[in-house]
Design an enzyme around this catalytic site. Structure first.
Site, PDB file in Angstrom:
ATOM      1  N   ASP A  22       9.145   2.837   1.955  1.00 47.82           N
ATOM      2  CA  ASP A  22       7.981   3.641   2.304  1.00 47.82           C
ATOM      3  C   ASP A  22       7.795   3.528   3.820  1.00 47.82           C
ATOM      4  O   ASP A  22       7.318   2.518   4.324  1.00 47.82           O
ATOM      5  CB  ASP A  22       6.746   3.127   1.560  1.00 47.82           C
ATOM      6  CG  ASP A  22       5.533   4.005   1.810  1.00 47.82           C
ATOM      7  OD1 ASP A  22       5.542   4.789   2.775  1.00 47.82           O
ATOM      8  OD2 ASP A  22       4.555   3.894   1.038  1.00 47.82           O
ATOM      9  N   LYS A  41       2.332  11.074   7.376  1.00 48.62           N
ATOM     10  CA  LYS A  41       1.535  10.765   8.557  1.00 48.62           C
ATOM     11  C   LYS A  41       1.999  11.497   9.825  1.00 48.62           C
ATOM     12  O   LYS A  41       1.679  12.665   9.990  1.00 48.62           O
ATOM     13  CB  LYS A  41       1.464   9.244   8.735  1.00 48.62           C
ATOM     14  CG  LYS A  41       0.649   8.604   7.583  1.00 48.62           C
ATOM     15  CD  LYS A  41       0.017   7.273   7.885  1.00 48.62           C
ATOM     16  CE  LYS A  41      -1.064   6.973   6.854  1.00 48.62           C
ATOM     17  NZ  LYS A  41      -0.758   5.894   5.925  1.00 48.62           N
ATOM     18  N   PHE A  73       0.858  -1.187   0.000  1.00 45.26           N
ATOM     19  CA  PHE A  73       0.000   0.000   0.000  1.00 45.26           C
ATOM     20  C   PHE A  73       0.890   1.230   0.000  1.00 45.26           C
ATOM     21  O   PHE A  73       1.769   1.370   0.849  1.00 45.26           O
ATOM     22  CB  PHE A  73      -0.938   0.064   1.213  1.00 45.26           C
ATOM     23  CG  PHE A  73      -1.831   1.289   1.156  1.00 45.26           C
ATOM     24  CD1 PHE A  73      -3.005   1.268   0.416  1.00 45.26           C
ATOM     25  CD2 PHE A  73      -1.465   2.470   1.781  1.00 45.26           C
ATOM     26  CE1 PHE A  73      -3.806   2.401   0.311  1.00 45.26           C
ATOM     27  CE2 PHE A  73      -2.268   3.612   1.689  1.00 45.26           C
ATOM     28  CZ  PHE A  73      -3.443   3.578   0.953  1.00 45.26           C
TER      29      PHE A  73
HETATM   30  C1  LIG Z   1      -0.953   6.041   4.452  1.00 42.15           C
HETATM   31  C2  LIG Z   1       0.130   5.531   3.596  1.00 42.15           C
HETATM   32  C3  LIG Z   1       0.460   6.158   2.381  1.00 42.15           C
HETATM   33  C4  LIG Z   1      -0.342   7.285   1.790  1.00 42.15           C
HETATM   34  O1  LIG Z   1      -0.416   8.413   2.580  1.00 42.15           O
HETATM   35  P1  LIG Z   1      -1.577   9.486   2.326  1.00 42.15           P
HETATM   36  O2  LIG Z   1      -1.206  10.629   3.215  1.00 42.15           O
HETATM   37  O3  LIG Z   1      -2.858   8.825   2.713  1.00 42.15           O
HETATM   38  O4  LIG Z   1      -1.541   9.832   0.876  1.00 42.15           O
HETATM   39  C5  LIG Z   1       1.550   5.668   1.680  1.00 42.15           C
HETATM   40  N1  LIG Z   1       2.269   4.621   2.143  1.00 42.15           N
HETATM   41  C6  LIG Z   1       1.963   3.999   3.288  1.00 42.15           C
HETATM   42  C7  LIG Z   1       2.813   2.854   3.744  1.00 42.15           C
HETATM   43  C8  LIG Z   1       0.876   4.407   4.044  1.00 42.15           C
HETATM   44  O5  LIG Z   1       0.549   3.748   5.163  1.00 42.15           O
END
Ligand SMILES: *Cc1c(COP(=O)(O)O)cnc(C)c1O
Length: 413
Positions: free
Chosen positions: A238, A267, A153
């Site tokens: 990520d 985040k 994700f």
């Molecule tokens: C939440 C998340 C994203 C995307 O972040 P947004 O601020 O919702 O665009 C990307 N990578 C990971 C691993 C995430 O948990």
């Protein structure tokens, strides 16, 4: 039409159903929230409009590591909002450089590019990776490949869902962006076999959050690093969900002592106040960007930068990674000891925890609803996993309070 007019003109609506009706009348139906209408938050706790109190065990998908409305971050936001909030990058501002310096000191990576949402940070990483492939590695025009993992994700833009393996994330949104190759998560041999001379990077989450708190086999990140080095392939993590203390280290890649070429964060960089994200990398990678290659009107604005500085200070000064490690071990071991017939497995690192239920348990959502009645807000991840990821500022006594109720729900429901 009449219904919406009635609702919008009624300024004193106070019952939960009216707020829910307002949202469903006017809003897109792209989420499936629990029906709690939150009006106030403090630390690990939130209150709904009927003044019921809940322990937040989701933390806005780990964007609230510092807890709700942290006073120090709030103070930084108010101070900055009184001075200047937005300059655009057409001009400089006196917060951005300080934010860069702090982030580089904390991450060990020398260069930053600030954006707003996590998805934008990932898009930035993809652009940097591709341009590096063409200008530094020497990949032929338009041939660059990025290897990603199944069950990933990374956000919801078209290019990002282009490499999702979740059918729903793609259904109805074609055509997709080419240039991605998917290998099974945790499979070193598959990674090695997927690499070609056109491979620019291996891009992955050190722990898959949305994928169900999936922790790869020990040594996977380290072995992936070796394979990437051997093949002149960038290793980019990520860390949007796993970073900034959540898993018991500042960044999850630290668990294996890996040195990535780049990371995306977001985040909790916001402290829960104001969206800010970033792509961080080595100089070799970041130097591919020239003026005009990439940008964002709000990216790096002084309000976001001031908030992020305070958000990072709180993580360091309150030793939130250490708290996550200690409380996480405690929480996980207590959850593992719950004698529930429904539990398949409890797994996690730090305070990023998944309770996977047996297929016959009837899905995680019914347990989340039952937990809500007990004053605990948690969310199902995939179909049958309950995620527990409370703010890292949570106290041990609040955890104990939650454990009692979680045990009750998992046994009785
Ligand atoms: C939440 C998340 C994203 C995307 O972040 P947004 O601020 O919702 O665009 C990307 N990578 C990971 C691993 C995430 O948990």
């Amino acid at each position: 039409m009449l219904v919406s007019a009635d609702l919008s003109s009624n300024l004193t609506i106070s019952d939960t159903q009216s707020y829910i009706d307002l949202e469903t009348t006017y809003g897109a139906d792209n989420y499936h929230p629990l029906d709690v209408v939150i009006t106030k938050g403090k630390g690990a706790w939130v209150w709904d409009i009927e003044d019921n109190k809940y322990l937040d065990c989701l933390s806005a998908y780990s964007a609230l590591n510092q807890g709700h409305c942290h006073p120090r971050i709030f103070q930084a936001m108010v101070e900055q909002a009184k001075k200047v909030t937005l300059t655009s990058r057409a001009f400089r501002n006196d917060q951005l450089g300080k934010f860069y310096e702090k982030l580089c000191q904390i991450s060990g990576l020398p260069k930053v590019l600030p954006m707003n949402s996590g998805a934008e940070a990932v898009e930035t990483a993809i652009k940097a990776i591709r341009k590096w492939a063409y200008t530094i590695k020497g990949v032929a025009k338009s041939q660059a490949e990025i290897i990603v993992c199944s069950n990933n994700f990374a956000g919801r833009t078209i290019s990002i869902v282009s490499f999702s393996t979740e059918e729903q994330y793609q259904h109805g949104f074609a055509p997709f962006t080419p240039g991605f190759k998917v290998v099974p998560y945790g499979d070193v041999a598959a990674l090695e076999a997927a690499i070609t001379p056109n491979t620019a990077a291996f891009f992955l989450e050190p722990i898959q959050g949305e994928g169900g708190i999936m922790i790869p086999p020990d040594g996977y990140l380290k072995q992936a690093e070796r394979i990437c080095r051997r093949n002149n392939v960038l290793l980019v993590f990520d860390e949007i969900q796993t970073g900034l203390g959540r898993t018991g280290k500042m960044f999850a890649f630290e668990h294996e002592g890996v040195k990535p070429d780049g990371i995306t964060i977001g985040k909790a960089l916001s402290g829960g106040f104001y969206p800010i994200s970033a792509f961080l990398s080595t100089s070799e990678v970041m130097d591919v960007f020239n003026p005009g290659d990439h940008g964002s009107t709000f990216g790096g604005n002084p309000l976001a930068a001031a908030i992020a500085i305070a958000a990072l200070d709180v993580i360091v000064d309150e030793e939130l990674p250490e708290r996550a490690a200690e409380l996480g071990n405690y929480f996980i071991s207590k959850l593992q000891a719950i004698p529930s017939p429904h539990i398949e497995e409890v797994r996690g690192r730090g305070l990023l925890i998944g309770v996977e239920l047996k297929p016959e348990a009837g899905g995680a959502r019914r347990f989340c609803k039952a937990l809500m009645k007990e004053g605990i807000l948690a969310k199902e991840t995939r179909e049958n996993i309950i995620r527990f990821a409370p703010p890292l500022v949570i106290s041990r006594s609040d955890l104990d309070w939650a454990l009692e109720r979680i045990e009750q729900v998992l046994i009785a429901s």
